[in-house]
Write a protein that holds these residues in place. Structure first.
Motif, PDB file in Angstrom:
ATOM      1  N   GLY A   1       0.921  -1.185   0.038  1.00 55.39           N
ATOM      2  CA  GLY A   1       0.105  -0.123   0.040  1.00 55.39           C
ATOM      3  C   GLY A   1       0.818   1.439   0.027  1.00 55.39           C
ATOM      4  N   THR A   2       2.154   1.116   0.087  1.00 58.69           N
ATOM      5  CA  THR A   2       3.011   2.518   0.047  1.00 58.69           C
ATOM      6  C   THR A   2       3.143   2.810  -1.335  1.00 58.69           C
ATOM      7  N   GLU A   3       3.083   4.046  -1.333  1.00 57.27           N
ATOM      8  CA  GLU A   3       3.282   5.097  -2.706  1.00 57.27           C
ATOM      9  C   GLU A   3       4.578   5.329  -2.966  1.00 57.27           C
ATOM     10  N   ILE A   4       5.034   4.540  -3.946  1.00 56.54           N
ATOM     11  CA  ILE A   4       6.588   4.734  -4.247  1.00 56.54           C
ATOM     12  C   ILE A   4       6.766   5.596  -5.436  1.00 56.54           C
ATOM     13  N   VAL A   5       7.749   6.234  -5.428  1.00 55.80           N
ATOM     14  CA  VAL A   5       8.171   7.149  -6.345  1.00 55.80           C
ATOM     15  C   VAL A   5       9.662   6.856  -6.814  1.00 55.80           C
ATOM     16  N   LEU A   6      10.251   6.431  -7.819  1.00 61.57           N
ATOM     17  CA  LEU A   6      11.519   5.899  -8.104  1.00 61.57           C
ATOM     18  C   LEU A   6      12.312   7.175  -8.993  1.00 61.57           C
ATOM     19  N   VAL A   7      13.228   7.655  -8.503  1.00 65.34           N
ATOM     20  CA  VAL A   7      14.210   8.640  -9.131  1.00 65.34           C
ATOM     21  C   VAL A   7      15.519   7.840  -9.524  1.00 65.34           C
ATOM     22  N   SER A   8      15.496   7.607 -10.972  1.00 64.50           N
ATOM     23  CA  SER A   8      16.374   6.870 -11.336  1.00 64.50           C
ATOM     24  C   SER A   8      17.432   7.448 -12.571  1.00 64.50           C
ATOM     25  N   SER A   9      18.581   7.509 -12.160  1.00 65.94           N
ATOM     26  CA  SER A   9      19.747   7.859 -13.011  1.00 65.94           C
ATOM     27  C   SER A   9      19.981   6.784 -14.065  1.00 65.94           C
ATOM     28  N   GLY A  10      20.784   7.073 -15.097  1.00 66.02           N
ATOM     29  CA  GLY A  10      21.426   5.824 -16.073  1.00 66.02           C
ATOM     30  C   GLY A  10      20.944   6.010 -17.427  1.00 66.02           C
ATOM     31  N   ALA A  11      20.165   7.166 -17.847  1.00 63.84           N
ATOM     32  CA  ALA A  11      19.893   7.214 -18.924  1.00 63.84           C
ATOM     33  C   ALA A  11      21.284   7.390 -20.013  1.00 63.84           C
ATOM     34  N   ILE A  12      22.199   8.249 -19.494  1.00 57.73           N
ATOM     35  CA  ILE A  12      23.421   8.463 -20.447  1.00 57.73           C
ATOM     36  C   ILE A  12      24.308   7.086 -20.479  1.00 57.73           C
ATOM     37  N   ALA A  13      24.100   6.469 -19.284  1.00 60.35           N
ATOM     38  CA  ALA A  13      25.103   5.232 -19.178  1.00 60.35           C
ATOM     39  C   ALA A  13      24.446   4.164 -19.949  1.00 60.35           C
ATOM     40  N   THR A  14      23.213   4.157 -19.948  1.00 58.62           N
ATOM     41  CA  THR A  14      22.545   2.842 -20.772  1.00 58.62           C
ATOM     42  C   THR A  14      22.453   3.128 -22.177  1.00 58.62           C
ATOM     43  N   GLY A  15      22.528   4.496 -22.730  1.00 62.93           N
ATOM     44  CA  GLY A  15      22.666   4.808 -24.028  1.00 62.93           C
ATOM     45  C   GLY A  15      24.130   4.643 -24.723  1.00 62.93           C
ATOM     46  N   LEU A  16      24.945   4.688 -23.885  1.00 66.69           N
ATOM     47  CA  LEU A  16      26.443   4.670 -24.522  1.00 66.69           C
ATOM     48  C   LEU A  16      26.972   3.586 -25.237  1.00 66.69           C
ATOM     49  N   PRO A  17      26.413   2.223 -25.068  1.00 65.36           N
ATOM     50  CA  PRO A  17      26.876   1.105 -25.900  1.00 65.36           C
ATOM     51  C   PRO A  17      26.327   1.310 -27.305  1.00 65.36           C
ATOM     52  N   TYR A  18      25.108   1.621 -27.283  1.00 66.40           N
ATOM     53  CA  TYR A  18      24.311   1.900 -28.393  1.00 66.40           C
ATOM     54  C   TYR A  18      24.839   3.131 -29.461  1.00 66.40           C
ATOM     55  N   LEU A  19      25.675   3.785 -28.792  1.00 67.38           N
ATOM     56  CA  LEU A  19      26.591   4.962 -29.608  1.00 67.38           C
ATOM     57  C   LEU A  19      27.856   4.352 -29.624  1.00 67.38           C
ATOM     58  N   ARG A  20      27.917   3.301 -29.480  1.00 67.34           N
ATOM     59  CA  ARG A  20      29.496   2.591 -29.559  1.00 67.34           C
ATOM     60  C   ARG A  20      30.386   3.436 -29.049  1.00 67.34           C
ATOM     61  N   LEU A  21      29.951   3.921 -27.434  1.00 68.62           N
ATOM     62  CA  LEU A  21      31.132   4.688 -26.748  1.00 68.62           C
ATOM     63  C   LEU A  21      31.303   3.684 -25.449  1.00 68.62           C
ATOM     64  N   SER A  22      32.532   3.828 -24.911  1.00 71.69           N
ATOM     65  CA  SER A  22      32.987   3.122 -23.732  1.00 71.69           C
ATOM     66  C   SER A  22      33.018   3.779 -22.491  1.00 71.69           C
ATOM     67  N   GLU A  23      32.983   5.153 -22.872  1.00 71.07           N
ATOM     68  CA  GLU A  23      32.848   5.951 -21.399  1.00 71.07           C
ATOM     69  C   GLU A  23      31.979   7.112 -21.673  1.00 71.07           C
ATOM     70  N   ARG A  24      31.698   7.593 -20.655  1.00 70.54           N
ATOM     71  CA  ARG A  24      30.737   9.092 -20.603  1.00 70.54           C
ATOM     72  C   ARG A  24      31.582   9.998 -21.570  1.00 70.54           C
ATOM     73  N   PRO A  25      30.881  10.581 -22.640  1.00 65.38           N
ATOM     74  CA  PRO A  25      31.447  11.778 -23.367  1.00 65.38           C
ATOM     75  C   PRO A  25      31.578  13.106 -22.655  1.00 65.38           C
ATOM     76  N   THR A  26      32.241  13.771 -22.902  1.00 67.77           N
ATOM     77  CA  THR A  26      32.496  15.323 -22.111  1.00 67.77           C
ATOM     78  C   THR A  26      31.842  16.216 -22.893  1.00 67.77           C
ATOM     79  N   ASP A  27      31.223  16.130 -24.264  1.00 69.29           N
ATOM     80  CA  ASP A  27      30.696  17.329 -24.885  1.00 69.29           C
ATOM     81  C   ASP A  27      29.104  17.126 -24.934  1.00 69.29           C
ATOM     82  N   LEU A  28      28.505  18.169 -24.498  1.00 68.45           N
ATOM     83  CA  LEU A  28      26.935  18.040 -24.216  1.00 68.45           C
ATOM     84  C   LEU A  28      26.119  17.571 -25.394  1.00 68.45           C
ATOM     85  N   ALA A  29      26.413  17.902 -26.500  1.00 70.30           N
ATOM     86  CA  ALA A  29      25.488  17.299 -27.665  1.00 70.30           C
ATOM     87  C   ALA A  29      25.577  15.606 -27.557  1.00 70.30           C
TER      88      ALA A  29
END
Length: 268
Positions: A46-74
């Motif tokens: 019965g608890t109302e749960i809100v999840l705040v989840s990071s991970g969008a950039i990290a999850t997308g990296l392999p699909y952009l064929r990147l091995s580490e977090r990019p430094t440029d904003l775009a």
């Protein structure tokens, strides 16, 4: 309701849970299922749960064929665009096992700093919870710029907890608690409880997480915990692998006492 200690978490009405990038992306993507197991169990109580989840950039990296977090904003924005879609799919795919529907909520710092979008976000979140939807909140990295970013999702989680007057905020990471010094160093001791207003004088907090894909360390968690505590929300800091124990009110992590809501300023 007022939650004064860990034991009260099990009966709390409204809880915000924040999970970091390193806990649910890359080699740890498999941790989404046990995280959802714990959230679904609390939801079922019965608890109302809100999840705040990071991970969008990290999850997308392999699909952009990147091995580490990019430094440029775009490129960060491009990775977030791809990764957010995949991240929500993974959560919903796991939540389907329990018949729980997720609602995606993407916010920028401006949304919570300005009265009209803040009110809109609050109304939407309240309605989602009324409908027993599980909101999944993240910073809108696809449009956010360096100048208007929250800085880390620990701060975002604290602001969301304040926005919806959550009883408890649980900040998850790859470390089981805050320690008197970095936990790998000799003599490091777990900090079990932080009284309201305690500045943690003499405590050596790390400014970065152990993994390279996130932005928040112990410093950001302590800062976010203080912000939430000032608005009347108690805080527990612990490891992602201990989320079920945390939601059951067991003796894990570091507990931050909250200011009584009767004394919280109206603008908090």
């Amino acid at each position: 309701m007022s939650v004064r200690d860990r034991a009260g978490i099990a009966s709390a009405k409204r809880i915000v849970v924040k999970v970091g990038s390193s806990s649910i992306s890359g080699d740890n993507a498999g941790q989404i299922a046990p995280l959802v197991d714990a959230l679904a169990a609390a939801h079922g109580r019965g608890t109302e749960i809100v999840l705040v989840s990071s991970g969008a950039i990290a999850t997308g990296l392999p699909y952009l064929r990147l091995s580490e977090r990019p430094t440029d904003l775009a490129t960060q924005q491009a990775a977030a665009s791809v990764g957010q879609n995949l991240l929500i799919f993974r959560y919903q795919d796991s939540l389907d096992r329990y018949g729980i529907v997720a609602g995606q909520v993407l916010l920028t710092a401006g949304d919570l700093e300005n009265a009209t979008p803040r009110s809109n976000a609050q109304r939407a979140m309240e309605r989602l919870l009324d409908l027993r939807i599980l909101p999944i909140v993240n910073e809108n990295d696809t449009v956010a710029t360096h100048e208007i970013r929250f800085g880390d999702n620990d701060r975002l989680a604290a602001l969301v907890a304040s926005l919806i007057a959550a009883d408890v905020l649980i900040l998850l990471s790859d470390v089981d608690a805050l320690y008197t010094r970095p936990p790998h160093e000799p003599g490091a001791e777990r900090i079990a409880r932080v009284p309201y207003g305690d500045a943690l004088a003499g405590v050596e907090l790390s400014s970065a997480g152990r993994a390279g894909v996130g932005t928040g360390g112990a410093v950001t968690k302590a800062s976010a915990a203080r912000h939430a505590a000032e608005s009347g929300t108690a805080v527990l800091v612990t490891a992602t692998g201990l989320v079920n124990e945390a939601l059951l009110g067991e003796d894990v992590g570091t507990w931050f006492d909250a200011q009584s809501r009767n004394t919280v300023p109206a603008h908090a």
